[in-house]
Design an enzyme around this catalytic site. Structure first.
Site, mmCIF file in Angstrom:
data_model
loop_
_atom_site.group_PDB
_atom_site.id
_atom_site.type_symbol
_atom_site.label_atom_id
_atom_site.label_comp_id
_atom_site.label_asym_id
_atom_site.label_seq_id
_atom_site.Cartn_x
_atom_site.Cartn_y
_atom_site.Cartn_z
ATOM 1 N N ILE A 115 0.820 -1.220 0.000
ATOM 2 C CA ILE A 115 0.000 0.000 0.000
ATOM 3 C C ILE A 115 0.853 1.270 0.000
ATOM 4 O O ILE A 115 0.406 2.310 -0.486
ATOM 5 C CB ILE A 115 -0.988 -0.028 1.195
ATOM 6 C CG1 ILE A 115 -2.165 0.920 0.955
ATOM 7 C CG2 ILE A 115 -0.292 0.274 2.513
ATOM 8 C CD1 ILE A 115 -3.316 0.740 1.937
ATOM 9 N N ASP A 137 1.202 -0.972 9.465
ATOM 10 C CA ASP A 137 1.545 0.233 10.232
ATOM 11 C C ASP A 137 3.056 0.490 10.173
ATOM 12 O O ASP A 137 3.508 1.608 9.870
ATOM 13 C CB ASP A 137 1.077 -0.002 11.684
ATOM 14 C CG ASP A 137 1.047 1.245 12.539
ATOM 15 O OD1 ASP A 137 1.300 2.340 12.015
ATOM 16 O OD2 ASP A 137 0.772 1.103 13.736
HETATM 17 P P1 ADP Z 1 -4.004 -5.541 12.063
HETATM 18 O O1 ADP Z 1 -3.198 -5.329 13.311
HETATM 19 O O2 ADP Z 1 -5.127 -4.527 11.906
HETATM 20 O O3 ADP Z 1 -4.434 -6.949 11.880
HETATM 21 P P2 ADP Z 1 -1.783 -5.875 10.163
HETATM 22 O O4 ADP Z 1 -0.910 -4.798 9.638
HETATM 23 O O5 ADP Z 1 -1.169 -6.912 11.023
HETATM 24 O O6 ADP Z 1 -3.001 -5.103 10.896
HETATM 25 O O7 ADP Z 1 -2.503 -6.613 8.952
HETATM 26 C C1 ADP Z 1 -3.539 -6.075 8.188
HETATM 27 C C2 ADP Z 1 -3.381 -6.517 6.739
HETATM 28 O O8 ADP Z 1 -2.398 -5.699 6.124
HETATM 29 C C3 ADP Z 1 -2.909 -7.972 6.574
HETATM 30 O O9 ADP Z 1 -3.627 -8.556 5.471
HETATM 31 C C4 ADP Z 1 -1.443 -7.803 6.185
HETATM 32 O O10 ADP Z 1 -0.972 -8.868 5.386
HETATM 33 C C5 ADP Z 1 -1.523 -6.526 5.377
HETATM 34 N N1 ADP Z 1 -0.270 -5.802 5.135
HETATM 35 C C6 ADP Z 1 0.904 -5.868 5.806
HETATM 36 N N2 ADP Z 1 1.810 -5.044 5.239
HETATM 37 C C7 ADP Z 1 1.186 -4.431 4.194
HETATM 38 C C8 ADP Z 1 1.582 -3.479 3.190
HETATM 39 N N3 ADP Z 1 2.820 -2.969 3.158
HETATM 40 N N4 ADP Z 1 0.667 -3.108 2.251
HETATM 41 C C9 ADP Z 1 -0.602 -3.593 2.281
HETATM 42 N N5 ADP Z 1 -1.036 -4.488 3.177
HETATM 43 C C10 ADP Z 1 -0.152 -4.912 4.131
#
Ligand code: ADP
Length: 171
Positions: free
Chosen positions: A11, A34
């Site tokens: 993203i 994040d």
């Molecule tokens: P949460 O704590 O809300 O579960 P996470 O970041 O652990 O948040 O995961 C939310 C989603 O974001 C998961 O599907 C993860 O694979 C995805 N994710 C992790 N890194 C990225 C990125 N750089 N771009 C887009 N999606 C991501």
């Protein structure tokens, strides 16, 4: 009515007006998406986040995007999955609703959402995808902003969960 797209991507690389961050309630950075957003945006993002005083689950707060291609980051805090009977679905709906309300306030045209709560927070991805698609479709039917919503799947299983819903007939 605004359009919905699905991509498999990081993203932080997307050129849209705003990207949504699945943050934790401190807003001081974490793992997953994040961490990736803070690394890509640079340290000024954390400085601005420190001024926000955290964020309740289901709420959404806006910062600048700093070194990101996106102009804004909308930070929202998803629910931690506790089996589904602790109000998780309502909080997840609120994340999408409040993030989209911020897009209206910003008069911003395009936004990218990660799959909120389905990483470290453990929300089952098919159920979360249904909430995400419903709330976005509902909002787009009622509002001229945003014009474009991009769902960003980071892995093939997430992509497939969204694809199945977005290709299904409405109803
Ligand atoms: P949460 O704590 O809300 O579960 P996470 O970041 O652990 O948040 O995961 C939310 C989603 O974001 C998961 O599907 C993860 O694979 C995805 N994710 C992790 N890194 C990225 C990125 N750089 N771009 C887009 N999606 C991501």
């Amino acid at each position: 009515m605004g359009s919905i797209e699905l991509v498999q991507a990081d993203i932080t690389t997307l050129t849209v007006d705003a990207i949504v961050n699945a943050a934790n309630s401190s807003l001081l950075g974490g793992g997953g998406v994040d961490g990736a957003i803070h690394r890509a945006a640079g340290p000024d993002l954390l400085k601005e986040c420190r001024l926000l005083g955290g964020c309740e689950p289901g709420e959404a707060k806006v910062t600048a995007g700093y070194r990101l291609p996106a102009r804004w980051v909308i930070h929202t805090v998803g629910p931690v999955w506790r089996g589904g009977r602790s109000g998780e679905e309502e909080v997840l709906r609120d994340c999408y609703r409040h993030s989209l309300e911020q897009m209206v306030r910003l008069r911003a045209a395009s936004v990218a959402f990660p799959s909120i709560s389905t990483g470290l927070y453990g929300y089952p991805v098919e159920r979360a995808a249904r909430v995400a698609v419903q709330e976005v479709q509902r909002h787009l039917a009622e509002s001229p902003w945003p014009e474009r919503v991009v769902f960003v799947a980071f892995d093939p299983a997430t992509y497939e969960a969204y694809r199945a819903l977005l290709e299904a007939p409405a109803g």
